[in-house]
Design a protein around this motif. Sequence first.
Motif, PDB file in Angstrom:
ATOM      1  N   ASP A  32      40.010  25.826  41.053  1.00 35.96           N
ATOM      2  CA  ASP A  32      40.210  27.211  41.486  1.00 35.96           C
ATOM      3  C   ASP A  32      38.939  27.756  42.128  1.00 35.96           C
ATOM      4  O   ASP A  32      37.900  27.104  42.154  1.00 35.96           O
ATOM      5  N   THR A  33      39.039  28.997  42.625  1.00 33.41           N
ATOM      6  CA  THR A  33      37.942  29.534  43.436  1.00 33.41           C
ATOM      7  C   THR A  33      36.633  29.603  42.663  1.00 33.41           C
ATOM      8  O   THR A  33      35.575  29.281  43.192  1.00 33.41           O
ATOM      9  N   LEU A  34      36.716  30.021  41.396  1.00 31.93           N
ATOM     10  CA  LEU A  34      35.474  30.154  40.629  1.00 31.93           C
ATOM     11  C   LEU A  34      34.803  28.802  40.436  1.00 31.93           C
ATOM     12  O   LEU A  34      33.581  28.682  40.560  1.00 31.93           O
ATOM     13  N   CYS A  35      35.591  27.777  40.160  1.00 28.75           N
ATOM     14  CA  CYS A  35      35.009  26.441  39.996  1.00 28.75           C
ATOM     15  C   CYS A  35      34.390  25.966  41.300  1.00 28.75           C
ATOM     16  O   CYS A  35      33.317  25.360  41.313  1.00 28.75           O
ATOM     17  N   ILE A  90      36.854  38.350  43.019  1.00 27.81           N
ATOM     18  CA  ILE A  90      37.912  37.547  42.391  1.00 27.81           C
ATOM     19  C   ILE A  90      38.300  38.174  41.061  1.00 27.81           C
ATOM     20  O   ILE A  90      39.475  38.287  40.719  1.00 27.81           O
ATOM     21  N   ARG A  91      37.273  38.638  40.320  1.00 26.02           N
ATOM     22  CA  ARG A  91      37.538  39.213  39.007  1.00 26.02           C
ATOM     23  C   ARG A  91      38.381  40.474  39.136  1.00 26.02           C
ATOM     24  O   ARG A  91      39.329  40.686  38.374  1.00 26.02           O
ATOM     25  N   ARG A  92      38.065  41.304  40.153  1.00 32.24           N
ATOM     26  CA  ARG A  92      38.846  42.527  40.339  1.00 32.24           C
ATOM     27  C   ARG A  92      40.300  42.206  40.636  1.00 32.24           C
ATOM     28  O   ARG A  92      41.210  42.829  40.098  1.00 32.24           O
ATOM     29  N   LYS A  93      40.514  41.214  41.496  1.00 34.29           N
ATOM     30  CA  LYS A  93      41.883  40.841  41.827  1.00 34.29           C
ATOM     31  C   LYS A  93      42.603  40.324  40.576  1.00 34.29           C
ATOM     32  O   LYS A  93      43.751  40.650  40.324  1.00 34.29           O
ATOM     33  N   PHE A  94      41.870  39.520  39.806  1.00 37.57           N
ATOM     34  CA  PHE A  94      42.387  38.940  38.580  1.00 37.57           C
ATOM     35  C   PHE A  94      42.821  40.040  37.623  1.00 37.57           C
ATOM     36  O   PHE A  94      43.934  40.056  37.103  1.00 37.57           O
ATOM     37  N   LEU A  95      41.925  41.023  37.444  1.00 34.18           N
ATOM     38  CA  LEU A  95      42.230  42.119  36.531  1.00 34.18           C
ATOM     39  C   LEU A  95      43.390  42.954  37.047  1.00 34.18           C
ATOM     40  O   LEU A  95      44.236  43.397  36.270  1.00 34.18           O
ATOM     41  N   ALA A  96      43.436  43.153  38.362  1.00 33.41           N
ATOM     42  CA  ALA A  96      44.525  43.942  38.927  1.00 33.41           C
ATOM     43  C   ALA A  96      45.851  43.240  38.679  1.00 33.41           C
ATOM     44  O   ALA A  96      46.864  43.880  38.405  1.00 33.41           O
ATOM     45  N   ARG A  97      45.828  41.899  38.747  1.00 36.15           N
ATOM     46  CA  ARG A  97      47.057  41.161  38.507  1.00 36.15           C
ATOM     47  C   ARG A  97      47.468  41.274  37.041  1.00 36.15           C
ATOM     48  O   ARG A  97      48.634  41.357  36.704  1.00 36.15           O
TER      49      ARG A  97
END
Lengths: 101, 177, 101, 311
Positions: A32-35, A90-97
Amino acid sequence: MMIILDLLSILLICLGLFFFFASAVGLLRFPDTLCRMHALAKADNLALGCVILGAMYQQDDPLVIGKLFLIWAVTLLSSATGGFLLAQRIRRKFLAREGEV
Amino acid sequence: MQEIIHHTNPPGTPPRKGGLQAVGIFVFALVLWKICTGYDPSSWILGIPAAGLFTWFSLTQAESNYRIRFRALPAFLVYFLSQSVLTGLDVAKRALHPEREINPGFCTYPARLPPGSPRALFANMISLLPGTLSWSLVDGVHKVHLLSGHPMILEELAILESRVGKLFGLDLPEEMM
Amino acid sequence: MPPPALLYALAGIWISVIGLRSVLVEEHFFRKIVASNIFGSGVFLVLVALARRAPEGPPDPVPQGMVLTGIVVAVSATALMLALLGHLHDLEKPDNQEDPS
Amino acid sequence: MTTGLVFDAVLAFSLVVLAIITLRQRTPGEAVVQLMIFGLLLALSWLRVDATDLALTEAAIGSGVTGALLLAALRRTGFGKPFPSAVSAWLRYPVTIGCALLGVVLSLVVMHTWDSPAGLTDLAYAHLKESGTQNPVTAVILNYRSIDTLLEIGVLLVAALSVYTLSGPASGTPVKPPGPIFRFYMRIMTPIFWLVVPYMVWVGGRAPGGAFQAGALLSGLGALTLLGPSPWPLRLKRRVVRWGLTLGFSLFLAAAAWMWQYGNLLAYPPDQAKNWILLIEIACTLSIGISLTIMFAGCAGWLHEDPKRAS
């Protein structure tokens, strides 16, 4: 003496190219993107450091060596900050999801 | 949050803007200019104003409570470089290994360093340790992404944090309480 | 063996032709803007390669100066197109239509 | 020699492929990222044909600033929506065939005229001593053909003013302030930018560099400052910013008028050329930097509001 320096410089640049290659492979293979950002942030910095160190052996002028070092320092800071900002997005998108925001 | 021993400049005191510091930054800027431009003496026509701009923009920032101890710099650089090499090797190994040795996870780490430059530098340095990537810093809590979790990670972060602290003249214990 | 600059000149011609086709064919304005940038880049590549026609000696600085000027004009044009696009977007938004300004 | 040629062939071919890939992306965001990659590789190819000045400018402006402008505009108009399909086939096929024919004709022309005597290289180098600079490209744009550059700065000014006029009131979504890491970065980088921008101006007289590259760097700083809470907030409506925007063009124009007494527009006497060029370069750097920053803010819709208002 010159030959030793040349060899060392070739060796370091090849090492740098190897790390660039590894980082590109990681970019393609990691799940994934973070990795993938691990691959970019870390292997690339080391690769650039090796290439710059190799290039330094080809220079006689201490000022040029200083300039190369500055380039590396600024790139390090920029890539660390850029990576962090990307991770934050990425974290913001993750949290929004997740629906927490 | 643990107690931090401040040698100088506890947070909250206004930044020291002494003339000595300004001269130091100005000289540093001149050295940078010299490194960039080389040996042409006519470059000082632009170099001295540029160094002035550098000094002005360095001094007129709000939060310069913490300054780097130059005596601590060499030890920190050695640590930094050795960690860089280890980290690069680690990532390269994981990327090129036929079976991906990846087991992503997260951990949180409460910051012991004071806010401002020390904490920000620490967050940047987390991305340097093998297998860790700093991905958020909110209200003094670092969130860290792990390429593959292992039990010693918090201890390693604490060691890194105390190294960063030493660079700013702050004493932190090398392990978490 | 072809001279390297000729390769780049030919690549530049085909890049600009591809860009031109997209400018003419695509319907979406944003894609037209991207395509016009590629069109321009291709033309610049042709000019820069033509500046290197002489196999030795320094390259011709006059086309290079023209391209340098051209890059800045191209970015101005892109900005203007994007500002118009944004304006169009604002006008099309339903909640902005009663806005007198 | 042969290795170099293989590299050139691969690079030239991948540039064409990248152009096609860029134009076939499904969403605008992907297209912009591809365009930026294309720009960087293009800059690399310009190094191979000894155009270092241009490679720097292309990397900074062609790839960096253009990409930033496109992304800023996308922020305002929406990222993820895929492109609608292209127009009907009856228009598409004739245009494609026409373009292919054009490409074939142009390629043949270039290949046939390749060995004809090259242009103005000798003339440009013959007068380099009197031009007041050692960098031939700087000599072309700020001495031999400075009238072009004067008009170009005019174009840039007009474009910036148009963007200024076009961006309506408070249309962009406000930006979320980035955290302490970004502030740390800005604290270190802002002084460095102010050292590197004058360096770029100065080095343009000797080696690759100059007002355009320096202006692009300055606009990079401007865009970064607009993105987050900086210790030095940037208010683009302040009077000093507006004066800076017009400074380059007005000084250039004044220089042109002043040169009239020597009988020709913008023909510097050789002994004064160096100082005039330096002065004009400094003014143009400021103006180019401010113009590009205004364009960035205008494309993002931040010109007429306070971008730091968090949602």
